[in-house]
Motif scaffolding. Structure first.
Motif, mmCIF file in Angstrom:
data_model
loop_
_atom_site.group_PDB
_atom_site.id
_atom_site.type_symbol
_atom_site.label_atom_id
_atom_site.label_comp_id
_atom_site.label_asym_id
_atom_site.label_seq_id
_atom_site.Cartn_x
_atom_site.Cartn_y
_atom_site.Cartn_z
ATOM 1 N N GLU A 189 0.815 -1.222 0.000
ATOM 2 C CA GLU A 189 0.000 0.000 0.000
ATOM 3 C C GLU A 189 0.846 1.268 0.000
ATOM 4 O O GLU A 189 1.998 1.261 0.411
ATOM 5 N N ILE A 190 0.201 2.359 -0.417
ATOM 6 C CA ILE A 190 0.809 3.693 -0.357
ATOM 7 C C ILE A 190 -0.106 4.585 0.477
ATOM 8 O O ILE A 190 -1.327 4.553 0.307
ATOM 9 N N VAL A 191 0.490 5.346 1.399
ATOM 10 C CA VAL A 191 -0.281 6.346 2.143
ATOM 11 C C VAL A 191 0.437 7.689 2.016
ATOM 12 O O VAL A 191 1.637 7.747 1.721
ATOM 13 N N VAL A 208 4.508 13.931 2.928
ATOM 14 C CA VAL A 208 5.268 12.689 2.878
ATOM 15 C C VAL A 208 4.405 11.598 2.261
ATOM 16 O O VAL A 208 3.199 11.532 2.522
ATOM 17 N N ALA A 209 5.007 10.794 1.404
ATOM 18 C CA ALA A 209 4.314 9.629 0.854
ATOM 19 C C ALA A 209 5.128 8.391 1.214
ATOM 20 O O ALA A 209 6.360 8.414 1.186
ATOM 21 N N LEU A 210 4.416 7.350 1.587
ATOM 22 C CA LEU A 210 5.060 6.127 2.080
ATOM 23 C C LEU A 210 4.529 4.915 1.329
ATOM 24 O O LEU A 210 3.318 4.719 1.231
ATOM 25 N N ALA A 211 5.439 4.101 0.790
ATOM 26 C CA ALA A 211 5.054 2.834 0.158
ATOM 27 C C ALA A 211 5.640 1.681 0.966
ATOM 28 O O ALA A 211 6.788 1.741 1.398
ATOM 29 N N HIS A 212 4.841 0.633 1.173
ATOM 30 C CA HIS A 212 5.299 -0.595 1.848
ATOM 31 C C HIS A 212 5.675 -1.585 0.729
ATOM 32 O O HIS A 212 4.849 -2.361 0.263
#
Lengths: 174, 202
Positions: free
Chosen positions: A13-15, A44-48
């Motif tokens: 996922e991306i948040v 900020v964008a975060l990808a797992h």
């Protein structure tokens, strides 16, 4: 650390958080929590990220799953064209190899980290902090307003870092 | 329902889980002298976003686990997961001692868990072989001790490598005599499922 809720990125996922809020990942094994911070918009964008390369068609459905699709997708959600990507700052957490003596090891953690470094280098995005590789699983939380990062692993005290300066977070006079 | 599954096929996979792990749990009972009981296996499509909740343990609690690659006619990954307290029950029963935390988890303790996995997975595969005529081999288990969510995600990633969807045949085993639960997962390569259903005539 954080007051209120943490916006968690599940596997693949991306948040994204704009200006304030806390993002994080729980239980990164070989996966890599890939954060891109934009000092201009304080977003900020975060990808797992789970796997290094997209070879399957579900890359379009779940771009956060593969390093090669996650990095462009992070730029898109931050609304930063590749030509301006060098103003971004990257943080990488995870990419461990938890299983010992895996006979025919795929080294997925290591390859995730390598691939992300290569993609970020190509876009001239500096990695300002990373806690990657090794043998342990990790969880982390990142507060976009303060630049405060906490990384947790089993069997050791949480590591806390204030990344405001390296991220170019300017404290507003209040 | 998963694209690869209808109710009949899900039932068949549950039954295979039951028969396979029935033998495996008997082997564990023989080894330990403790009677273990199976819960009904569950066949679930793996939603990667929900992985930390795949088993009912705290995502950041300490667990030990193993993963073994299975090759042959029904390839996939076989994985065991034990919450720390349950692993301590196995250590107490099998070697009459237990590690004093993660730093104390030496080769002996790891080999106990590897051996339990070996024996159980070997029996599981033997039962499936007998039922299907499949030729199945397993690689030696690889060991991990870490936070539950990280071990689970590492297992899922290894199994998901090179495939799009993932199915888990999950079985929980318990014993009333101790506070113990163990989890077994079989994560077949989805391409190999058709072959299994063919052999079973469904």
């Amino acid at each position: 650390m954080a007051q209120g809720k943490v916006l968690l990125a599940g596997m693949g996922e991306i948040v994204v958080a704009w200006g304030k809020g806390v993002v994080g990942c729980i239980g990164l094994g070989s996966c890599v929590g890939t954060l891109l911070f934009d000092p201009r918009t304080h977003a900020v964008a975060l990808a797992h990220v789970m796997l290094p390369e997209a070879s399957e068609h579900d890359a379009f459905q779940q771009p956060g799953k593969y390093a090669t699709t996650a990095v462009p997708a992070l730029l898109r959600v931050l609304d930063v064209p590749p030509a301006f990507a060098s103003r971004l700052r990257a943080i990488l957490i995870g990419g461990g190899e938890l299983f010992k003596n895996r006979s025919q090891t795929l080294r997925i953690g290591e390859r995730n980290v390598e691939t992300l470094h290569r993609l970020l280098r190509e876009l001239r995005i500096p990695v300002v902090y990373e806690q990657t590789r090794g043998n342990s699983g990790r969880s982390f939380e990142f507060d976009v307003e303060t630049g405060y990062l906490q990384v947790r692993a089993v069997g050791s005290a949480p590591i806390e870092q204030n990344l405001a300066t390296v991220l170019g977070i300017v404290r507003k006079a209040s | 329902m998963h694209a690869l599954l209808n109710e009949l096929r899900a039932d068949a996979l549950r039954e295979i889980g039951n028969i396979g792990l029935g033998g495996a749990v008997t082997a564990l009972s023989d080894l330990t002298g403790v009677l273990f009981a199976l819960e009904a296996p569950q066949v679930v499509p793996v939603d990667t976003r929900q992985v930390p909740q795949l088993v009912g343990v705290e995502p950041e609690s300490l667990v030990v686990g193993t993963i073994s690659r299975i090759t042959g006619d029904w390839p996939g990954e076989g994985a065991f997961l034990f919450p720390w307290e349950s692993a301590c029950v196995l250590w107490q029963v099998l070697v009459q001692m237990q590690p004093n935390g993660l730093e104390d988890l030496n080769e002996l303790y790891q080999s106990v868990i590897n051996e339990v996995s070996n024996i159980m997975l070997g029996n599981y595969l033997r039962a499936i072989s007998q039922m299907t005529g499949f030729h199945l081999n397993m690689e030696p288990p690889a060991f991990a001790a870490d936070m539950a969510a990280a071990v689970l995600s590492a297992i899922v990633v290894e199994a998901m490598y090179g495939q799009r969807e993932l199915l888990a045949i999950e079985t929980r085993f318990k014993t009333p005599a101790h506070a113990f639960s163990g989890y077994f997962f079989y994560l077949p390569e989805t391409g190999s499922l058709e072959r299994l259903f063919q052999v079973l005539g469904i």
